[in-house]
Design an enzyme around this catalytic site. Structure first.
Site, PDB file in Angstrom:
ATOM      1  N   GLY A   1       0.838  -1.197   0.000  1.00 57.39           N
ATOM      2  CA  GLY A   1       0.000   0.000   0.000  1.00 57.39           C
ATOM      3  C   GLY A   1       0.867   1.239   0.000  1.00 57.39           C
ATOM      4  O   GLY A   1       2.065   1.172   0.284  1.00 57.39           O
TER       5      GLY A   1
ATOM      6  N   GLY B   1       0.411  -5.495   0.058  1.00 57.36           N
ATOM      7  CA  GLY B   1      -0.769  -5.259  -0.768  1.00 57.36           C
ATOM      8  C   GLY B   1      -0.662  -5.869  -2.161  1.00 57.36           C
ATOM      9  O   GLY B   1      -1.685  -6.185  -2.780  1.00 57.36           O
TER      10      GLY B   1
ATOM     11  N   GLU C   1       4.893  -6.390   6.725  1.00 53.06           N
ATOM     12  CA  GLU C   1       4.278  -5.404   7.627  1.00 53.06           C
ATOM     13  C   GLU C   1       4.901  -5.390   9.009  1.00 53.06           C
ATOM     14  O   GLU C   1       4.818  -4.377   9.723  1.00 53.06           O
ATOM     15  CB  GLU C   1       2.769  -5.668   7.740  1.00 53.06           C
ATOM     16  CG  GLU C   1       1.995  -5.458   6.435  1.00 53.06           C
ATOM     17  CD  GLU C   1       2.024  -6.651   5.489  1.00 53.06           C
ATOM     18  OE1 GLU C   1       2.651  -7.683   5.834  1.00 53.06           O
ATOM     19  OE2 GLU C   1       1.430  -6.549   4.407  1.00 53.06           O
TER      20      GLU C   1
ATOM     21  N   ASP D   1      -1.995  -7.943   6.538  1.00 49.76           N
ATOM     22  CA  ASP D   1      -3.431  -7.779   6.276  1.00 49.76           C
ATOM     23  C   ASP D   1      -3.776  -8.389   4.906  1.00 49.76           C
ATOM     24  O   ASP D   1      -3.264  -9.454   4.582  1.00 49.76           O
ATOM     25  CB  ASP D   1      -3.842  -6.299   6.425  1.00 49.76           C
ATOM     26  CG  ASP D   1      -3.185  -5.381   5.406  1.00 49.76           C
ATOM     27  OD1 ASP D   1      -2.122  -5.748   4.860  1.00 49.76           O
ATOM     28  OD2 ASP D   1      -3.735  -4.294   5.154  1.00 49.76           O
TER      29      ASP D   1
HETATM   30  C1  QUE Z   1       6.875  -2.784   4.947  1.00 46.09           C
HETATM   31  C2  QUE Z   1       5.812  -2.475   4.146  1.00 46.09           C
HETATM   32  C3  QUE Z   1       5.973  -1.628   3.033  1.00 46.09           C
HETATM   33  C4  QUE Z   1       7.247  -1.120   2.771  1.00 46.09           C
HETATM   34  C5  QUE Z   1       8.320  -1.448   3.593  1.00 46.09           C
HETATM   35  C6  QUE Z   1       8.128  -2.271   4.668  1.00 46.09           C
HETATM   36  C7  QUE Z   1       4.899  -1.256   2.167  1.00 46.09           C
HETATM   37  C8  QUE Z   1       5.195  -0.352   1.094  1.00 46.09           C
HETATM   38  C9  QUE Z   1       6.499   0.126   0.902  1.00 46.09           C
HETATM   39  C10 QUE Z   1       6.894   1.071  -0.110  1.00 46.09           C
HETATM   40  C11 QUE Z   1       8.130   0.955  -0.721  1.00 46.09           C
HETATM   41  C12 QUE Z   1       8.547   1.892  -1.657  1.00 46.09           C
HETATM   42  C13 QUE Z   1       7.753   2.962  -1.972  1.00 46.09           C
HETATM   43  C14 QUE Z   1       6.512   3.086  -1.351  1.00 46.09           C
HETATM   44  C15 QUE Z   1       6.100   2.152  -0.428  1.00 46.09           C
HETATM   45  O1  QUE Z   1       7.471  -0.289   1.726  1.00 46.09           O
HETATM   46  O2  QUE Z   1       3.743  -1.718   2.336  1.00 46.09           O
HETATM   47  O3  QUE Z   1       5.741   4.138  -1.668  1.00 46.09           O
HETATM   48  O4  QUE Z   1       8.170   3.920  -2.883  1.00 46.09           O
HETATM   49  O5  QUE Z   1       4.197   0.027   0.277  1.00 46.09           O
HETATM   50  O6  QUE Z   1       9.177  -2.591   5.466  1.00 46.09           O
HETATM   51  O7  QUE Z   1       4.585  -2.977   4.419  1.00 46.09           O
END
Ligand code: QUE
Length: 353
Positions: free
Chosen positions: A66, A116, A139, A147
């Site tokens: 997400g 997600g 997560e 989730d």
């Molecule tokens: C755990 C997570 C997420 C994460 C890192 C975690 C996650 C997620 C992102 C993410 C990574 C790069 C991006 C961004 C989001 O990292 O759910 O916008 O540019 O989306 O340790 O759950």
């Protein structure tokens, strides 16, 4: 903004959903999940759609999860909190719609597939992993919980491997994803490219869709070159993770004294103690639940985490300030009482945890 997810339908009856935020690892925004939901709903009865492909744009993979950075805003305003709640409601609806979709969905689990991204594709009928697949429910790194239906699908993994994956946020590769029933076929990423071209060029309106698709996949699939490490470690993992109390799992890992068990214990102790205890109960309870019940519990938990300091602290330490030093309110496993855990499984409009 509206280019963050692309939709197409060709004259042969093949439709595609392309997650198109490559700079953010295609992480899912509210608008993306809303639009995907609307399209799936439309395509379900559209005679011009026989088959759907879900893939990610850019070199890195399908989807990192997400858009957690947007969710981080929920700590500061009522409107942002409502937006975040709406994101989870819509995301989970879409995940369930993929499970229920009556036509074949090919999900390209190529490169990064996490959180997600796993949730969006777990219910697809034809999930393909490659030598580039990096799969995780990450997560636990951000003070949240697995989730998107994880209490349902992690319990589809053999033995206690699902608990291990959820509680450690381990990243796994193709052979392991197949072993935990997270994918249906392996092929080289080049072969996947060619399969997708064949899918585009096949006239699905004439073909017997399921049969033709199975034939195309059979012609492309091979075996991963690496063996499943989870299969190798399963006996030990089952032995340690059979307990429904976190303290007992940690005790079991401690008393074993192997390199593996002490590394697993160290990994778990680096996570939010509150997240660990919520997740263990969520996964233990999930064994008895339907898919829909698992998603309903996820929504209660997600909304409560949006009012919990340790979630924002986890996100801050990993994705905002990137100092990797979360200052959690619950520092030790023993600080998290059974009462606090039980309360978190109740819907609560006004409580701040
Ligand atoms: C755990 C997570 C997420 C994460 C890192 C975690 C996650 C997620 C992102 C993410 C990574 C790069 C991006 C961004 C989001 O990292 O759910 O916008 O540019 O989306 O340790 O759950």
């Amino acid at each position: 903004m509206s280019d963050d997810v692309l939709f197409s339908v060709n004259q042969n009856g093949a439709a595609a959903i392309v997650l198109n935020r490559p700079k953010a690892l295609n992480s899912l925004t509210y608008d993306m999940v809303r639009l995907i939901g609307e399209k799936l709903n439309e395509w379900e009865t559209d005679q011009n759609v026989s088959i759907v492909v879900i893939k990610g744009a850019g070199p890195k993979g399908l989807c990192a999860g997400g858009d957690i950075k947007a969710l981080y805003e929920a700590r500061s305003s009522k409107q942002a909190l409502q937006d975040a709640e709406r994101f989870f409601e819509t995301e989970y609806e879409v995940d369930m719609a993929v499970h229920r979709f009556s036509k074949p969905i090919i999900a390209c689990l190529d490169g990064i597939v996490m959180g997600g991204g796993v949730g969006l594709t777990y219910g697809a009928s034809h999930r393909i992993v490659t030598e580039r697949t990096k799969w995780a429910m990450p997560e636990m790194n951000i003070g949240f919980f697995p989730d998107v239906g994880a209490a349902y699908f992690l319990n589809k993994a053999p033995g206690r491997l699902g608990r291990y994956l959820g509680l450690t946020a381990s990243v796994i590769h193709a052979a392991d994803v197949l072993y935990i029933n997270g994918a249906d076929a392996y092929m080289e990423s080049g072969a996947l490219e060619r399969l997708l071209q064949a899918v585009e060029q096949t006239d699905w309106r004439l073909a017997s869709v399921e049969e033709k698709l199975d034939q195309l996949i059979r012609e492309s699939k091979t075996e991963p070159s690496q063996e499943s490490t989870l299969a190798r470690d399963q006996q030990a993992i089952d032995r340690h993770f059979k307990y429904d109390k976190l303290e007992e799992i940690l005790q079991s890992l401690e008393s074993e004294g192997s390199t593996f068990s002490s590394n697993v214990k160290k990994t778990m102790l680096s996570k939010s103690p509150f997240s660990l205890k919520i997740t263990l109960k969520q996964l233990a309870d999930g064994r008895q639940k339907t898919l829909e019940e698992c998603f309903a519990t996820d929504l209660v938990l997600a909304k409560n985490f949006l009012k919990h300091n340790d979630f924002f602290e986890g996100v801050r330490s990993v994705l905002i300030d990137r100092d990797q030093s979360p200052n959690y309110k619950y520092r030790n496993v023993s600080d998290v009482t059974d009462e606090a855990v039980d309360r978190f499984f109740q819907p609560s409009e006004s409580v701040r945890f």
